[in-house]
Design a protein around this motif. Structure first.
Motif, mmCIF file in Angstrom:
data_model
loop_
_atom_site.group_PDB
_atom_site.id
_atom_site.type_symbol
_atom_site.label_atom_id
_atom_site.label_comp_id
_atom_site.label_asym_id
_atom_site.label_seq_id
_atom_site.Cartn_x
_atom_site.Cartn_y
_atom_site.Cartn_z
ATOM 1 N N ASP A 28 119.757 -48.353 -29.254
ATOM 2 C CA ASP A 28 119.382 -47.341 -30.306
ATOM 3 C C ASP A 28 121.201 -46.536 -29.948
ATOM 4 O OD1 ASP A 28 117.489 -48.399 -30.471
ATOM 5 O OD2 ASP A 28 116.013 -47.595 -28.608
ATOM 6 N N THR A 29 122.149 -46.259 -29.122
ATOM 7 C CA THR A 29 122.342 -44.511 -29.041
ATOM 8 C C THR A 29 123.741 -45.399 -29.083
ATOM 9 O OG1 THR A 29 123.080 -45.355 -26.680
ATOM 10 C CG2 THR A 29 121.155 -43.380 -27.234
ATOM 11 N N GLU A 30 123.944 -46.707 -28.963
ATOM 12 C CA GLU A 30 125.469 -46.939 -29.903
ATOM 13 C C GLU A 30 125.910 -48.169 -30.235
ATOM 14 O OE1 GLU A 30 129.873 -49.078 -26.879
ATOM 15 O OE2 GLU A 30 128.131 -47.598 -25.878
ATOM 16 N N PRO A 33 124.526 -46.969 -34.687
ATOM 17 C CA PRO A 33 124.964 -45.979 -34.753
ATOM 18 C C PRO A 33 126.566 -46.611 -34.944
ATOM 19 C CG PRO A 33 123.339 -45.344 -32.554
ATOM 20 C CD PRO A 33 123.372 -47.091 -32.635
ATOM 21 N N MET A 36 126.411 -47.581 -38.061
ATOM 22 C CA MET A 36 126.290 -47.122 -39.389
ATOM 23 C C MET A 36 127.418 -45.632 -39.754
ATOM 24 S SD MET A 36 122.597 -47.715 -40.472
ATOM 25 C CE MET A 36 123.680 -49.527 -40.014
ATOM 26 N N ASP A 37 128.699 -46.221 -38.903
ATOM 27 C CA ASP A 37 129.379 -45.167 -39.214
ATOM 28 C C ASP A 37 130.615 -45.946 -39.813
ATOM 29 O OD1 ASP A 37 128.686 -42.736 -38.422
ATOM 30 O OD2 ASP A 37 129.468 -43.065 -36.724
ATOM 31 N N SER A 43 121.540 -49.319 -43.912
ATOM 32 C CA SER A 43 120.610 -49.226 -42.365
ATOM 33 C C SER A 43 120.410 -49.933 -41.238
ATOM 34 C CB SER A 43 119.890 -48.467 -43.332
ATOM 35 O OG SER A 43 119.094 -49.730 -43.981
ATOM 36 N N HIS A 218 117.642 -46.470 -38.478
ATOM 37 C CA HIS A 218 119.040 -45.900 -38.681
ATOM 38 C C HIS A 218 119.359 -46.212 -40.313
ATOM 39 C CE1 HIS A 218 119.087 -46.011 -33.930
ATOM 40 N NE2 HIS A 218 118.062 -47.145 -34.021
ATOM 41 N N ARG A 221 125.772 -42.985 -42.474
ATOM 42 C CA ARG A 221 126.179 -41.799 -41.743
ATOM 43 C C ARG A 221 127.956 -41.717 -42.126
ATOM 44 N NH1 ARG A 221 125.273 -41.060 -35.050
ATOM 45 N NH2 ARG A 221 127.078 -42.810 -35.723
#
Length: 222
Positions: A28-30, A33, A36-37, A43, A218, A221
């Protein structure tokens, strides 16, 4: 916010019970994300197997070209220490890249995308049977399934690449409730003469898995 793309990355992993919490925090945190960059990613949604251990992530992409950008190549070839450790220690790994071929839905597809249950069905269809299989799914099977209001959407995909199986077709069924799988509509969809004929073929052995949504979607971004 729109979250659906035209291509997907379908990837499963099963962490050991002794590092499941660590796995979920990393994912969830790495893991999601940083994807998503990357250009082309729209998504990502995580799921958990409904009948046992194991997690699934379905990444939405504009096209499969998102997997060959410079940014994504860097993500894949320069993993963090935590990512390298996770990929070495998880089991049950699957990875399928697929392009969407059709969408049929009872509600707006963007809304259906966030259904609480995902029913994934995969087949390996020989080339000579592909047209018949596709016609059956589109003309016979899907219309009957969608007579159940809880059967929110069916997305059909052609698999471009994947491991460990050589699937050619992936169908993602988005359900408001898992009990849709015991509905009269599904019973009817599985009882047609067309399906009965196909079911006699040696290749007609699908993989069927129910997942429940895990966490929030997610979004890109970039």
């Amino acid at each position: 916010m729109a979250g659906k793309g035209k291509s997907t990355l379908f990837s499963e992993m099963t962490p050991g019970a002794d590092f499941e919490a660590r796995f979920n925090a990393w994912y969830d945190t790495e893991h999601i994300p940083i994807r998503m960059d990357c250009p082309g990613f729209v998504s990502g949604q995580r799921y958990r197997r409904h009948d046992g251990p194991g997690y699934l992530a379905v990444y939405e992409m504009d096209t499969l070209g998102a997997m060959s950008t410079e940014a994504y190549t860097k993500v894949k070839t320069q993993p963090s220490e935590e990512t390298a450790w996770m990929l070495k220690n998880v089991t049950g790994f699957t990875r399928y890249l697929a392009d969407e071929t059709s969408v049929r839905a009872n509600i707006d597809p963007q809304e259906a995308l966030d259904a609480p249950f995902l029913y994934a069905v995969s087949f390996t269809v020989p080339a000579e049977a592909t047209a018949d299989f596709d016609d059956w799914y589109e003309q016979d099977h899907v219309p009957l399934l969608l007579k159940e209001p809880k059967w929110l959407m069916v997305r059909r995909m052609r698999v471009a690449d994947g491991v460990p199986e050589t699937y050619t077709h992936l169908a993602l069924h988005y359900l408001a409730d898992a009990d849709a799988l015991q509905s009269p509509a599904r019973d009817a969809a599985r009882a047609t003469p067309w399906r009965a004929r196909l079911a006699k073929e040696p290749w007609f052995k699908g993989s069927y898995t129910v997942f429940s949504r895990h966490g929030q979607r997610h979004f890109a971004r970039v």
